[in-house]
Motif scaffolding. Structure first.
Motif, PDB file in Angstrom:
ATOM      1  N   THR A 187       0.824  -1.213   0.000  1.00  0.00           N
ATOM      2  CA  THR A 187       0.000   0.000   0.000  1.00  0.00           C
ATOM      3  C   THR A 187       0.858   1.263   0.000  1.00  0.00           C
ATOM      4  N   GLY A 188       2.161   1.119   0.019  1.00  0.00           N
ATOM      5  CA  GLY A 188       3.076   2.255   0.031  1.00  0.00           C
ATOM      6  C   GLY A 188       4.462   1.771   0.406  1.00  0.00           C
ATOM      7  N   ALA A 189       5.377   2.718   0.610  1.00  0.00           N
ATOM      8  CA  ALA A 189       6.743   2.351   0.980  1.00  0.00           C
ATOM      9  C   ALA A 189       6.743   1.655   2.336  1.00  0.00           C
ATOM     10  N   ASP A 190       7.168   0.397   2.352  1.00  0.00           N
ATOM     11  CA  ASP A 190       7.229  -0.421   3.578  1.00  0.00           C
ATOM     12  C   ASP A 190       5.867  -0.576   4.252  1.00  0.00           C
ATOM     13  N   ARG A 191       4.785  -0.406   3.506  1.00  0.00           N
ATOM     14  CA  ARG A 191       3.429  -0.541   4.045  1.00  0.00           C
ATOM     15  C   ARG A 191       2.683  -1.617   3.270  1.00  0.00           C
ATOM     16  N   TYR A 192       1.919  -2.438   4.013  1.00  0.00           N
ATOM     17  CA  TYR A 192       1.212  -3.562   3.406  1.00  0.00           C
ATOM     18  C   TYR A 192      -0.147  -3.745   4.075  1.00  0.00           C
ATOM     19  N   GLU A 193      -0.984  -4.550   3.443  1.00  0.00           N
ATOM     20  CA  GLU A 193      -2.240  -5.014   4.023  1.00  0.00           C
ATOM     21  C   GLU A 193      -2.303  -6.525   3.858  1.00  0.00           C
ATOM     22  N   ALA A 194      -2.649  -7.213   4.940  1.00  0.00           N
ATOM     23  CA  ALA A 194      -2.882  -8.657   4.892  1.00  0.00           C
ATOM     24  C   ALA A 194      -4.383  -8.886   4.984  1.00  0.00           C
ATOM     25  N   ARG A 195      -4.955  -9.472   3.936  1.00  0.00           N
ATOM     26  CA  ARG A 195      -6.391  -9.770   3.924  1.00  0.00           C
ATOM     27  C   ARG A 195      -6.567 -11.244   4.276  1.00  0.00           C
ATOM     28  N   GLY A 196      -7.387 -11.485   5.277  1.00  0.00           N
ATOM     29  CA  GLY A 196      -7.569 -12.867   5.701  1.00  0.00           C
ATOM     30  C   GLY A 196      -8.752 -13.026   6.614  1.00  0.00           C
ATOM     31  N   GLN A 197      -8.664 -14.044   7.485  1.00  0.00           N
ATOM     32  CA  GLN A 197      -9.759 -14.350   8.391  1.00  0.00           C
ATOM     33  C   GLN A 197      -9.228 -14.450   9.818  1.00  0.00           C
ATOM     34  N   LEU A 198      -9.996 -13.868  10.737  1.00  0.00           N
ATOM     35  CA  LEU A 198      -9.711 -13.989  12.162  1.00  0.00           C
ATOM     36  C   LEU A 198     -10.800 -14.859  12.766  1.00  0.00           C
ATOM     37  N   THR A 199     -10.377 -15.855  13.565  1.00  0.00           N
ATOM     38  CA  THR A 199     -11.321 -16.773  14.206  1.00  0.00           C
ATOM     39  C   THR A 199     -11.158 -16.713  15.717  1.00  0.00           C
ATOM     40  N   LEU A 200     -12.258 -16.462  16.411  1.00  0.00           N
ATOM     41  CA  LEU A 200     -12.335 -16.513  17.873  1.00  0.00           C
ATOM     42  C   LEU A 200     -13.646 -17.196  18.236  1.00  0.00           C
ATOM     43  N   ARG A 201     -13.617 -18.062  19.222  1.00  0.00           N
ATOM     44  CA  ARG A 201     -14.832 -18.773  19.671  1.00  0.00           C
ATOM     45  C   ARG A 201     -15.565 -19.423  18.498  1.00  0.00           C
ATOM     46  N   ASP A 202     -14.823 -19.947  17.548  1.00  0.00           N
ATOM     47  CA  ASP A 202     -15.375 -20.642  16.381  1.00  0.00           C
ATOM     48  C   ASP A 202     -16.178 -19.718  15.467  1.00  0.00           C
ATOM     49  N   VAL A 203     -15.970 -18.411  15.581  1.00  0.00           N
ATOM     50  CA  VAL A 203     -16.574 -17.433  14.681  1.00  0.00           C
ATOM     51  C   VAL A 203     -15.457 -16.871  13.814  1.00  0.00           C
ATOM     52  N   THR A 204     -15.638 -16.947  12.508  1.00  0.00           N
ATOM     53  CA  THR A 204     -14.618 -16.470  11.568  1.00  0.00           C
ATOM     54  C   THR A 204     -15.155 -15.285  10.788  1.00  0.00           C
ATOM     55  N   ARG A 205     -14.360 -14.227  10.739  1.00  0.00           N
ATOM     56  CA  ARG A 205     -14.744 -13.028   9.993  1.00  0.00           C
ATOM     57  C   ARG A 205     -13.567 -12.554   9.144  1.00  0.00           C
ATOM     58  N   ASP A 206     -13.905 -11.979   7.988  1.00  0.00           N
ATOM     59  CA  ASP A 206     -12.884 -11.394   7.124  1.00  0.00           C
ATOM     60  C   ASP A 206     -12.364 -10.115   7.768  1.00  0.00           C
ATOM     61  N   VAL A 207     -11.044  -9.942   7.716  1.00  0.00           N
ATOM     62  CA  VAL A 207     -10.418  -8.739   8.267  1.00  0.00           C
ATOM     63  C   VAL A 207      -9.307  -8.274   7.325  1.00  0.00           C
ATOM     64  N   VAL A 208      -8.946  -7.009   7.457  1.00  0.00           N
ATOM     65  CA  VAL A 208      -7.816  -6.443   6.718  1.00  0.00           C
ATOM     66  C   VAL A 208      -6.862  -5.860   7.750  1.00  0.00           C
ATOM     67  N   LEU A 209      -5.656  -6.423   7.801  1.00  0.00           N
ATOM     68  CA  LEU A 209      -4.662  -6.009   8.788  1.00  0.00           C
ATOM     69  C   LEU A 209      -3.595  -5.142   8.109  1.00  0.00           C
ATOM     70  N   PRO A 210      -3.573  -3.825   8.382  1.00  0.00           N
ATOM     71  CA  PRO A 210      -2.496  -2.984   7.845  1.00  0.00           C
ATOM     72  C   PRO A 210      -1.244  -3.132   8.709  1.00  0.00           C
ATOM     73  N   PHE A 211      -0.084  -3.157   8.064  1.00  0.00           N
ATOM     74  CA  PHE A 211       1.151  -3.268   8.837  1.00  0.00           C
ATOM     75  C   PHE A 211       2.312  -2.626   8.085  1.00  0.00           C
ATOM     76  N   SER A 212       3.336  -2.274   8.847  1.00  0.00           N
ATOM     77  CA  SER A 212       4.571  -1.755   8.263  1.00  0.00           C
ATOM     78  C   SER A 212       5.622  -2.843   8.384  1.00  0.00           C
ATOM     79  N   LEU A 213       6.562  -2.850   7.457  1.00  0.00           N
ATOM     80  CA  LEU A 213       7.581  -3.905   7.430  1.00  0.00           C
ATOM     81  C   LEU A 213       8.862  -3.368   6.822  1.00  0.00           C
ATOM     82  N   THR A 214       9.968  -3.629   7.497  1.00  0.00           N
ATOM     83  CA  THR A 214      11.281  -3.341   6.929  1.00  0.00           C
ATOM     84  C   THR A 214      12.115  -4.622   6.987  1.00  0.00           C
ATOM     85  N   ILE A 215      12.905  -4.831   5.958  1.00  0.00           N
ATOM     86  CA  ILE A 215      13.785  -6.004   5.884  1.00  0.00           C
ATOM     87  C   ILE A 215      15.193  -5.521   5.592  1.00  0.00           C
TER      88      ILE A 215
END
Length: 193
Positions: free
Chosen positions: A118-146
Protein backbone atom coordinates in the motif's frame (compact mmCIF):
# COMPACT_ATOMS: atom_id res chain seq x y z
CA UNK A 1 18.34 -45.07 -32.51
CA UNK A 2 16.82 -41.54 -32.33
CA UNK A 3 15.12 -40.17 -35.37
CA UNK A 4 16.55 -36.99 -36.87
CA UNK A 5 13.64 -34.64 -35.80
CA UNK A 6 13.88 -35.89 -32.21
CA UNK A 7 17.66 -35.29 -32.18
CA UNK A 8 17.14 -31.78 -33.60
CA UNK A 9 14.50 -30.95 -30.96
CA UNK A 10 16.76 -32.22 -28.18
CA UNK A 11 19.64 -30.04 -29.44
CA UNK A 12 17.38 -26.98 -29.65
CA UNK A 13 16.17 -27.53 -26.09
CA UNK A 14 19.72 -27.93 -24.81
CA UNK A 15 20.74 -24.71 -26.54
CA UNK A 16 17.75 -22.87 -25.12
CA UNK A 17 16.21 -22.35 -28.55
CA UNK A 18 13.29 -24.72 -28.16
CA UNK A 19 9.76 -23.97 -26.97
CA UNK A 20 9.54 -22.15 -23.65
CA UNK A 21 9.13 -24.41 -20.64
CA UNK A 22 7.48 -22.69 -17.66
CA UNK A 23 9.82 -22.43 -14.71
CA UNK A 24 8.63 -23.86 -11.42
CA UNK A 25 7.20 -21.16 -9.16
CA UNK A 26 9.56 -20.34 -6.34
CA UNK A 27 8.14 -20.41 -2.83
CA UNK A 28 8.37 -17.11 -0.93
CA UNK A 29 11.03 -16.73 1.73
CA UNK A 30 10.20 -18.42 5.05
CA UNK A 31 10.70 -16.46 8.24
CA UNK A 32 11.32 -17.59 11.83
CA UNK A 33 9.85 -15.37 14.55
CA UNK A 34 12.15 -14.22 17.35
CA UNK A 35 9.84 -14.57 20.40
CA UNK A 36 12.16 -12.64 22.71
CA UNK A 37 11.77 -9.52 20.56
CA UNK A 38 8.18 -9.98 19.40
CA UNK A 39 4.88 -9.15 21.05
CA UNK A 40 1.20 -9.85 20.39
CA UNK A 41 -1.21 -7.87 22.51
CA UNK A 42 -4.57 -6.16 22.72
CA UNK A 43 -6.00 -2.85 23.94
CA UNK A 44 -9.42 -2.61 25.57
CA UNK A 45 -11.53 -0.36 27.77
CA UNK A 46 -12.95 -1.36 31.14
CA UNK A 47 -14.97 0.96 33.38
CA UNK A 48 -13.88 3.94 31.28
CA UNK A 49 -10.14 3.22 31.58
CA UNK A 50 -7.81 1.90 28.87
CA UNK A 51 -5.91 -1.32 29.52
CA UNK A 52 -3.39 -3.38 27.65
CA UNK A 53 -2.97 -7.13 27.60
CA UNK A 54 -0.69 -9.57 25.82
CA UNK A 55 -0.62 -13.19 24.79
CA UNK A 56 2.35 -15.05 26.23
CA UNK A 57 2.04 -18.03 23.87
CA UNK A 58 1.45 -17.85 20.12
CA UNK A 59 3.08 -19.08 16.93
CA UNK A 60 3.38 -17.62 13.45
CA UNK A 61 4.20 -19.27 10.15
CA UNK A 62 5.26 -16.64 7.65
CA UNK A 63 6.11 -17.05 3.98
CA UNK A 64 6.77 -13.56 2.65
CA UNK A 65 8.62 -12.04 -0.27
CA UNK A 66 8.03 -8.39 -1.28
CA UNK A 67 8.73 -9.47 -4.85
CA UNK A 68 6.20 -12.32 -4.73
CA UNK A 69 3.23 -11.10 -2.71
CA UNK A 70 0.86 -13.34 -4.68
CA UNK A 71 2.34 -16.40 -2.95
CA UNK A 72 2.98 -14.83 0.47
CA UNK A 73 1.00 -16.11 3.46
CA UNK A 74 0.71 -15.62 7.21
CA UNK A 75 -0.76 -18.02 9.76
CA UNK A 76 -0.91 -17.11 13.45
CA UNK A 77 -2.22 -19.40 16.19
CA UNK A 78 -2.87 -17.83 19.60
CA UNK A 79 -3.14 -19.68 22.90
CA UNK A 80 -6.02 -17.68 24.40
CA UNK A 81 -5.44 -19.04 27.91
CA UNK A 82 -2.10 -17.22 27.89
CA UNK A 83 -3.80 -13.79 27.95
CA UNK A 84 -2.15 -11.57 30.55
CA UNK A 85 -3.61 -8.17 31.50
CA UNK A 86 -1.66 -7.73 34.74
CA UNK A 87 -4.63 -8.80 36.89
CA UNK A 88 -5.18 -12.43 37.91
CA UNK A 89 -8.89 -11.78 38.49
CA UNK A 90 -9.36 -10.16 35.06
CA UNK A 91 -7.31 -12.88 33.34
CA UNK A 92 -9.44 -15.59 34.94
CA UNK A 93 -12.56 -13.81 33.70
CA UNK A 94 -11.10 -13.61 30.17
CA UNK A 95 -10.58 -17.40 30.19
CA UNK A 96 -14.15 -18.06 31.39
CA UNK A 97 -17.11 -19.23 29.28
CA UNK A 98 -18.44 -15.65 29.32
CA UNK A 99 -15.52 -14.29 27.27
CA UNK A 100 -12.85 -16.40 25.51
CA UNK A 101 -14.23 -19.74 26.80
CA UNK A 102 -10.82 -21.40 26.53
CA UNK A 103 -12.23 -24.75 27.66
CA UNK A 104 -14.16 -25.05 24.39
CA UNK A 105 -12.18 -22.67 22.16
CA UNK A 106 -8.55 -22.72 23.31
CA UNK A 107 -7.11 -21.07 20.20
CA UNK A 108 -7.60 -17.97 18.13
CA UNK A 109 -6.37 -17.93 14.54
CA UNK A 110 -5.43 -15.39 11.92
CA UNK A 111 -4.89 -16.72 8.40
CA UNK A 112 -4.02 -14.46 5.47
CA UNK A 113 -3.26 -15.55 1.92
CA UNK A 114 -3.66 -12.17 0.23
CA UNK A 115 -1.04 -9.51 0.91
CA UNK A 116 -0.81 -6.23 -0.99
CA UNK A 117 1.64 -3.32 -0.89
CA UNK A 118 0.00 0.00 0.00
CA UNK A 119 3.08 2.25 0.03
CA UNK A 120 6.74 2.35 0.98
CA UNK A 121 7.23 -0.42 3.58
CA UNK A 122 3.43 -0.54 4.04
CA UNK A 123 1.21 -3.56 3.41
CA UNK A 124 -2.24 -5.01 4.02
CA UNK A 125 -2.88 -8.66 4.89
CA UNK A 126 -6.39 -9.77 3.92
CA UNK A 127 -7.57 -12.87 5.70
CA UNK A 128 -9.76 -14.35 8.39
CA UNK A 129 -9.71 -13.99 12.16
CA UNK A 130 -11.32 -16.77 14.21
CA UNK A 131 -12.33 -16.51 17.87
CA UNK A 132 -14.83 -18.77 19.67
CA UNK A 133 -15.37 -20.64 16.38
CA UNK A 134 -16.57 -17.43 14.68
CA UNK A 135 -14.62 -16.47 11.57
CA UNK A 136 -14.74 -13.03 9.99
CA UNK A 137 -12.88 -11.39 7.12
CA UNK A 138 -10.42 -8.74 8.27
CA UNK A 139 -7.82 -6.44 6.72
CA UNK A 140 -4.66 -6.01 8.79
CA UNK A 141 -2.50 -2.98 7.84
CA UNK A 142 1.15 -3.27 8.84
CA UNK A 143 4.57 -1.75 8.26
CA UNK A 144 7.58 -3.91 7.43
CA UNK A 145 11.28 -3.34 6.93
CA UNK A 146 13.79 -6.00 5.88
CA UNK A 147 17.54 -5.61 6.21
CA UNK A 148 20.34 -8.17 6.32
CA UNK A 149 17.95 -11.13 6.55
CA UNK A 150 16.06 -9.62 9.49
CA UNK A 151 12.48 -8.37 9.29
CA UNK A 152 10.71 -5.98 11.66
CA UNK A 153 6.94 -5.57 11.37
CA UNK A 154 4.25 -3.83 13.39
CA UNK A 155 0.55 -3.26 12.99
CA UNK A 156 -2.84 -3.01 14.63
CA UNK A 157 -6.29 -4.33 13.86
CA UNK A 158 -9.52 -2.95 15.32
CA UNK A 159 -12.32 -5.45 15.95
CA UNK A 160 -15.59 -5.62 17.89
CA UNK A 161 -15.49 -8.38 20.50
CA UNK A 162 -19.24 -9.02 20.28
CA UNK A 163 -18.87 -9.86 16.56
CA UNK A 164 -17.00 -12.96 17.77
CA UNK A 165 -19.27 -13.83 20.68
CA UNK A 166 -16.69 -12.64 23.23
CA UNK A 167 -19.17 -11.44 25.82
CA UNK A 168 -21.94 -13.75 26.99
CA UNK A 169 -24.57 -13.13 29.65
CA UNK A 170 -23.89 -9.98 31.65
CA UNK A 171 -20.68 -9.41 29.65
CA UNK A 172 -22.71 -8.80 26.48
CA UNK A 173 -23.40 -5.36 27.93
CA UNK A 174 -20.68 -2.94 26.81
CA UNK A 175 -21.16 -0.62 29.78
CA UNK A 176 -18.47 -2.40 31.80
CA UNK A 177 -16.15 -3.68 29.07
CA UNK A 178 -16.10 -1.82 25.76
CA UNK A 179 -16.97 -3.56 22.50
CA UNK A 180 -13.99 -2.12 20.61
CA UNK A 181 -10.71 -4.03 20.94
CA UNK A 182 -7.46 -3.28 19.15
CA UNK A 183 -5.07 -6.15 18.41
CA UNK A 184 -1.48 -4.92 18.26
CA UNK A 185 1.73 -6.66 17.31
CA UNK A 186 5.43 -6.02 16.99
CA UNK A 187 7.32 -8.82 15.31
CA UNK A 188 10.96 -9.53 14.61
CA UNK A 189 11.87 -12.47 12.38
CA UNK A 190 14.89 -13.86 10.58
CA UNK A 191 15.11 -15.67 7.29
CA UNK A 192 14.79 -19.41 7.81
CA UNK A 193 17.79 -21.35 6.54
Amino acid sequence: MMRRPAVLLLLLLLLGLGPAVPAAAQAPVLWTVDPAHSRLGFLFEQSGSRYEGRFARWTAEIAFDPGDLAHSTVAVVINLASADTGSDQRDELLRSASLFDVADYPEGRFLADEIAATGADRYEARGQLTLRDVTRDVVLPFSLTIADGRASASGRLGIRRLDYGVGQGQWHDTGMVGDAVTIVFELVATRAE
